[in-house]
Design a protein around this motif. Structure first.
Motif, PDB file in Angstrom:
ATOM      1  N   GLY A 167     -10.313  -6.150  -3.785  1.00  0.00           N
ATOM      2  CA  GLY A 167     -11.323  -5.894  -2.761  1.00  0.00           C
ATOM      3  C   GLY A 167     -12.354  -4.912  -3.266  1.00  0.00           C
ATOM      4  O   GLY A 167     -12.371  -4.564  -4.452  1.00  0.00           O
ATOM      5  N   ASP A 201     -11.329  -1.822  -5.255  1.00  0.00           N
ATOM      6  CA  ASP A 201     -10.453  -2.093  -6.404  1.00  0.00           C
ATOM      7  C   ASP A 201     -11.293  -2.294  -7.668  1.00  0.00           C
ATOM      8  O   ASP A 201     -12.517  -2.212  -7.639  1.00  0.00           O
ATOM      9  CB  ASP A 201      -9.611  -3.347  -6.126  1.00  0.00           C
ATOM     10  CG  ASP A 201      -8.792  -3.194  -4.855  1.00  0.00           C
ATOM     11  OD1 ASP A 201      -8.224  -2.102  -4.661  1.00  0.00           O
ATOM     12  OD2 ASP A 201      -8.736  -4.154  -4.058  1.00  0.00           O
ATOM     13  N   ASP A 239      -1.446  -7.660  -5.068  1.00  0.00           N
ATOM     14  CA  ASP A 239      -2.637  -7.005  -4.530  1.00  0.00           C
ATOM     15  C   ASP A 239      -3.022  -5.811  -5.407  1.00  0.00           C
ATOM     16  O   ASP A 239      -2.147  -5.004  -5.781  1.00  0.00           O
ATOM     17  CB  ASP A 239      -2.313  -6.530  -3.104  1.00  0.00           C
ATOM     18  CG  ASP A 239      -3.525  -6.036  -2.352  1.00  0.00           C
ATOM     19  OD1 ASP A 239      -4.609  -6.633  -2.516  1.00  0.00           O
ATOM     20  OD2 ASP A 239      -3.383  -5.066  -1.579  1.00  0.00           O
ATOM     21  N   ASP A 240      -4.251  -5.689  -5.743  1.00  0.00           N
ATOM     22  CA  ASP A 240      -4.866  -4.476  -6.341  1.00  0.00           C
ATOM     23  C   ASP A 240      -4.572  -4.194  -7.817  1.00  0.00           C
ATOM     24  O   ASP A 240      -5.420  -3.602  -8.482  1.00  0.00           O
ATOM     25  CB  ASP A 240      -4.466  -3.179  -5.595  1.00  0.00           C
ATOM     26  CG  ASP A 240      -4.925  -3.146  -4.147  1.00  0.00           C
ATOM     27  OD1 ASP A 240      -5.809  -3.947  -3.773  1.00  0.00           O
ATOM     28  OD2 ASP A 240      -4.390  -2.321  -3.386  1.00  0.00           O
ATOM     29  N   LYS A 269       0.865  -1.164   0.000  1.00  0.00           N
ATOM     30  CA  LYS A 269       0.000   0.000   0.000  1.00  0.00           C
ATOM     31  C   LYS A 269       0.916   1.232   0.000  1.00  0.00           C
ATOM     32  O   LYS A 269       1.989   1.220   0.589  1.00  0.00           O
ATOM     33  CB  LYS A 269      -0.901   0.020   1.240  1.00  0.00           C
ATOM     34  CG  LYS A 269      -1.738  -1.242   1.458  1.00  0.00           C
ATOM     35  CD  LYS A 269      -2.494  -1.723   0.260  1.00  0.00           C
ATOM     36  CE  LYS A 269      -3.823  -1.063   0.025  1.00  0.00           C
ATOM     37  NZ  LYS A 269      -4.603  -1.820  -1.034  1.00  0.00           N
TER      38      LYS A 269
HETATM   39 MG   LIG Z   1      -7.337  -4.122  -2.430  1.00  0.00          MG
END
Ligand SMILES: [Mg+2]
Ligand SMILES: Cc1ncc(COP(=O)(O)OP(=O)(O)O)c(N)n1
Ligand SMILES: Cc1ncsc1CCOP(=O)(O)O
Length: 206
Positions: free
Chosen positions: A80, A83, A63-64, A35
């Motif tokens: 998630g 996203d 991730d993402d 992140k």
């Molecule tokens: Mg995410």
């Protein structure tokens, strides 16, 4: 693939170190989660962690970042609710990539199933500082409830429990019927993260 390790940056370890230790301890499913990293920093680390995962024959998830997954030909992406929607990611990536989706409720699972997710990251099991803006804590009862409803609806999708999970929690969580566990902090807080990974894998049948 019962254990997914989520990379994290700590006072002691870099993202890369965290992935390396999990791999040395036997984990074969790594998620690079960075992140607040710049695109350049993320791509640089992603290439290094991907090369390491290849050496170990491990699955490499980012991730993402759907476009980066496609560019590097990583194994997959985790998405998630803030996203890219899974259906859109599936259009971009096609069927040869793994797409994981975050769920906190049965309705989230239904939505990800319909959109073509390959697995569900379900949580949080309990409070954790690894992620900000946590959804409501599920506890064991939350998993039992979601898995029961999946059974009733004949939704067959691997569910990985995540969020604040420690070694001691794993047997009870596995008994709820989840397929695996995703974790970060409990490994990185251990005196010896490589050994801790091994110890955790010892609780998870092949
Ligand atoms: Mg995410
Ligand atoms: C295995 C797994 N499960 C859940 C998450 C959380 O994803 P998301 O809700 O998108 O939050 P961020 O991780 O992006 O902060 C995950 N990364 N992995
Ligand atoms: C990414 C994520 N999503 C829900 S909880 C969490 C963090 C998991 O890390 P930890 O095992 O340190 O709680």
């Amino acid at each position: 693939m019962k254990l997914q390790f989520i990379t994290h940056f700590t006072d002691r370890y870099s993202y890369f170190d965290s992935a390396r230790m999990a791999l040395e301890g036997g984990c074969r499913w790594i998620q690079l989660r960075m992140k607040d990293a710049s695109p350049e920093e993320l791509e640089y680390e992603a290439r290094r962690v991907q090369a390491l995962c290849r050496e170990y024959g491990a699955t490499f998830i980012i991730d993402d970042h759907v476009e980066l997954v496609k560019k590097l030909e990583a194994d997959g992406v985790h998405l998630g609710k803030n996203d890219m929607p899974i259906a859109e990611a599936r259009k971009i990536l096609g069927n040869d990539f793994i797409i994981g989706g975050t769920a906190n409720t049965f309705e989230d699972v239904q939505m990800h199933y319909a959109a073509g997710a390959n697995y569900i990251g379900c949580g949080p099991f309990r409070f954790t500082t690894t992620k900000k803006n946590l959804s409501p804590v599920l506890g064991l009862e939350g998993y039992r409830n979601i898995l029961n409803r999946m059974k009733e609806a004949d939704i067959q999708l691997p569910v990985v429990a995540i969020g604040g999970i420690t070694y001691e929690d794993i047997p009870e969580i596995m008994q709820t019927g989840v397929s695996g566990i995703a974790l970060s902090g409990t490994i990185l807080r251990a005196d010896n993260p490589v050994e801790e990974t091994r110890r955790i894998l010892g609780l998870l049948p092949e």
